[in-house]
Scaffold this active site. Structure first.
Site, PDB file in Angstrom:
ATOM      1  N   ILE B  87       0.837  -1.203   0.000  1.00  0.00           N
ATOM      2  CA  ILE B  87       0.000   0.000   0.000  1.00  0.00           C
ATOM      3  C   ILE B  87       0.870   1.249   0.000  1.00  0.00           C
ATOM      4  O   ILE B  87       1.839   1.335   0.763  1.00  0.00           O
ATOM      5  CB  ILE B  87      -0.898   0.023   1.263  1.00  0.00           C
ATOM      6  CG1 ILE B  87      -1.763  -1.235   1.319  1.00  0.00           C
ATOM      7  CG2 ILE B  87      -1.762   1.284   1.299  1.00  0.00           C
ATOM      8  CD1 ILE B  87      -2.391  -1.472   2.676  1.00  0.00           C
ATOM      9  N   CYS B  88       0.525   2.223  -0.839  1.00  0.00           N
ATOM     10  CA  CYS B  88       1.235   3.497  -0.818  1.00  0.00           C
ATOM     11  C   CYS B  88       0.367   4.520  -0.094  1.00  0.00           C
ATOM     12  O   CYS B  88      -0.647   4.969  -0.609  1.00  0.00           O
ATOM     13  CB  CYS B  88       1.533   3.984  -2.231  1.00  0.00           C
ATOM     14  SG  CYS B  88       2.311   5.598  -2.254  1.00  0.00           S
ATOM     15  N   LEU B  89       0.763   4.874   1.113  1.00  0.00           N
ATOM     16  CA  LEU B  89      -0.004   5.820   1.915  1.00  0.00           C
ATOM     17  C   LEU B  89       1.002   6.622   2.731  1.00  0.00           C
ATOM     18  O   LEU B  89       1.881   6.045   3.367  1.00  0.00           O
ATOM     19  CB  LEU B  89      -0.969   5.037   2.822  1.00  0.00           C
ATOM     20  CG  LEU B  89      -1.909   5.832   3.719  1.00  0.00           C
ATOM     21  CD1 LEU B  89      -2.832   6.720   2.896  1.00  0.00           C
ATOM     22  CD2 LEU B  89      -2.754   4.882   4.560  1.00  0.00           C
TER      23      LEU B  89
END
Lengths: 157, 151
Positions: B87-89
């Site tokens: 996940i890119c957060l």
């Protein structure tokens, strides 16, 4: 026509030694198969392939923490003024500690256990709650203390 | 820092949330590996589907961020790597703060499902559809993946 390096204001340092770069690359390739991608050895090998100017930037980025002197100088909250509240890093109530050591960040007044905040600030320079830069005017603080010291000397001299 | 994760475990026993269906350590002997089931937000292409998240807590938690992933090939989303579930957060990366806890992270991930960001894509196909505002194709591709992975 100006060269790439003239246009970008860099030196062709790393290209003057293609043999060295080739060795670093093959070493990197070998190690990459053995180690995890985030291994510090791999990262420092990659960093050595960067032009020197960028290496400097890199160093700055990985060392964003506050100095120990700054952390030591954070104002302690007197025992009778410690709030009945949780430290937002360890989630423990300040008052449950028999010998609480609580500090207040000068910029934003957010309070933490000294122990918790010192580990965070050793590699970061923002308040965990509001993200303000904590050492924004650290230098100014040091300057005023010195000025006060000098005044004191004058009074007793 | 072990006591902090123990506190979070105790709090998670009474957790009530619209979108977090389950948040449990994989084994109660070891509170560093968690599994979470979330519900796709209403009015998003993920509504009526549930998703599993794997959360690994590092030794240095809460000073460093937990590692959160969807199951492989389960989450078609512009900011999720479809093959790995990564996940890119921002709060799971450079904007991490030790005041965040596991529940907060999961809620942020649910929020991300509703608020995809094509500027930091891990799924280029979906991000490009979103960037060029081809919402029909965007929703269709997501549904295609969701219906395929359910089988």
């Amino acid at each position: 026509m100006s060269s790439y390096h003239e246009e970008h204001n860099t030196s062709p340092h790393t290209q003057s030694n293609p043999q060295g770069r080739r060795e670093i690359r093959s070493e990197f390739r070998n190690l990459y198969e053995q180690l995890t991608p985030t291994d510090p050895t791999l990262i420092s090998l990659l960093a050595s392939l960067l032009p020197p100017e960028l290496q400097e930037e890199w160093g700055k980025k990985s060392n964003e923490g506050c100095s120990q002197a700054f952390i030591d100088s954070l104002p302690r909250v007197p025992k009778d003024k410690i709030p009945n509240d949780l430290c937002s890093i360890c989630f423990e109530n300040f008052r449950e500690d028999e010998y609480p050591l609580v500090i207040e960040l000068p910029h934003c007044s957010h309070k933490f256990d000294l122990q918790c905040i010192s580990v965070w600030l050793s590699s970061n320079s923002t308040c965990p709650v509001c993200r303000d830069k904590v050492n924004h005017n650290a230098k100014l603080d040091i300057d005023t203390t010195e000025a006060e010291l000098e005044e004191d000397w004058g009074m007793y001299g | 820092m072990e006591s902090r994760i123990l506190k979070e475990y105790k709090d998670s026993r009474s957790l009530q949330s619209q979108y977090i269906l389950a948040l449990d350590p994989i084994s109660t002997d070891d509170l560093t590996h968690w599994e979470c089931t979330i519900k796709g937000p209403l009015h998003s292409p993920f509504a009526n589907h549930t998703f599993k998240l794997r959360i690994d807590i590092p030794q240095t938690y809460p000073l460093t961020t937990p590692i959160c992933k969807f199951e492989p090939f389960a989450m078609p989303h512009p900011n999720v790597n479809f093959e790995t579930g990564e996940i890119c957060l921002d709060i799971l990366d450079t904007n991490w703060s030790p005041v965040f806890n596991i529940q907060y992270i999961v809620e942020a991930i649910v929020w991300l499902l509703n608020e995809p960001n094509f500027k930091s894509p891990l799924n280029l196909d979906l991000a490009n559809l979103l960037r060029f505002d081809d919402l029909k194709a965007y929703h269709d591709l997501i549904s295609y993946h969701l219906n395929n992975s359910a089988k």
